[in-house]
Design an enzyme around this catalytic site. Sequence first.
Site, PDB file in Angstrom:
ATOM      1  N   GLN A  12       0.827  -1.219   0.000  1.00  0.00           N
ATOM      2  CA  GLN A  12       0.000   0.000   0.000  1.00  0.00           C
ATOM      3  C   GLN A  12       0.859   1.265   0.000  1.00  0.00           C
ATOM      4  OE1 GLN A  12      -2.168   0.845   3.595  1.00  0.00           O
ATOM      5  NE2 GLN A  12      -3.660   2.158   2.566  1.00  0.00           N
ATOM      6  N   TYR A 141       2.898  -7.638  15.726  1.00  0.00           N
ATOM      7  CA  TYR A 141       3.343  -6.555  14.830  1.00  0.00           C
ATOM      8  C   TYR A 141       3.866  -5.373  15.660  1.00  0.00           C
ATOM      9  CZ  TYR A 141       2.597  -2.571  11.612  1.00  0.00           C
ATOM     10  OH  TYR A 141       2.720  -1.430  10.857  1.00  0.00           O
TER      11      TYR A 141
END
Length: 310
Positions: A12, A141
């Site tokens: 992205q 993450y």
Amino acid sequence: MEKILITGAAGQLGVELTNALISKYGANNILASDINAKSAEKFQSIKFIPLDATDTKRIAEIVASEHITQIYHLAAILSAKGEDNPLFTWELNMKSLLGVLEAAKNYNLKVFWPSSIAVFGKDTPRENTPQNPPAIPSTVYGISKQAGEQWCNYYAEKFNVDIRSVRYPGLISYSAPPGGGTTDYAVEIFYEAKEKNEYNCFLKADTRLPMMYMPDAVRAAIELMSAPASRIKTRTSYNVAGVSFTPDELTKELKGHLPEFKISYTPDFRQKIADSWPTSINDQVAKTEWEWTPKYNLARITEDMLKNIK
Ligand code: SER
């Protein structure tokens, strides 16, 4: 002359940052890489190399043979997807970063590496979150980004590596889809609104999260990398704010363009992640040290997204 390698270039952020770097430095000086060899078709005007970013030997080879001077290391697994396979997420996010930092040390490279609001968590003040609050991340993450920030700072302090980083909030864009984050609803909603005039949101109506429009995100990376090294005092990662809003507020904004639009809510496991993150970010340090200022508010983002998505 700079020669720049981008990892995760098909993602992205990668797609748009690569294009911005081509405009700034020229197509001959930009080398895109991604694990997915098919992504080559997205990069017609520049050289593309299929690359598994955990292959640290290969990174060093490319740096040497292509005379790379800067790396934008974007390859990573995001917050929601990372929970499917925590150990693999750790392996990919950390091994790739350490390989890039080693290459940077050995070949004197300048590095951009995105961190995230996912570094925050338990014990963090959620409103107007300061630069260095206590933080216990809720996702693997987030753990990998928090540890990564410490490694960046370590390489900067110990080996003088010129590494620069921002903690991105949720990124909103239309050129390439997000890769499995907790903030992805704020992109999906635009596609479903245009296609079906309705959207089932995986977060609750009042979940306020920090977000940023892609042109601001790209500009943050490029301005930070262009700032004189003497001004960059923060070598972990900078808080950067864009705009904060809830699914309900975004829906009201969308209804201004699509009055028939309907939203429903079915919160899933991502709600808990979102609830552990800031609702708004204090980015005074970035403002002071390298003059960061966001330009897009919710109204401009909504208008531009609806105009551009196909
Ligand atoms: N957008 C990212 C995520 O949701 C935050 O860094 O994982």
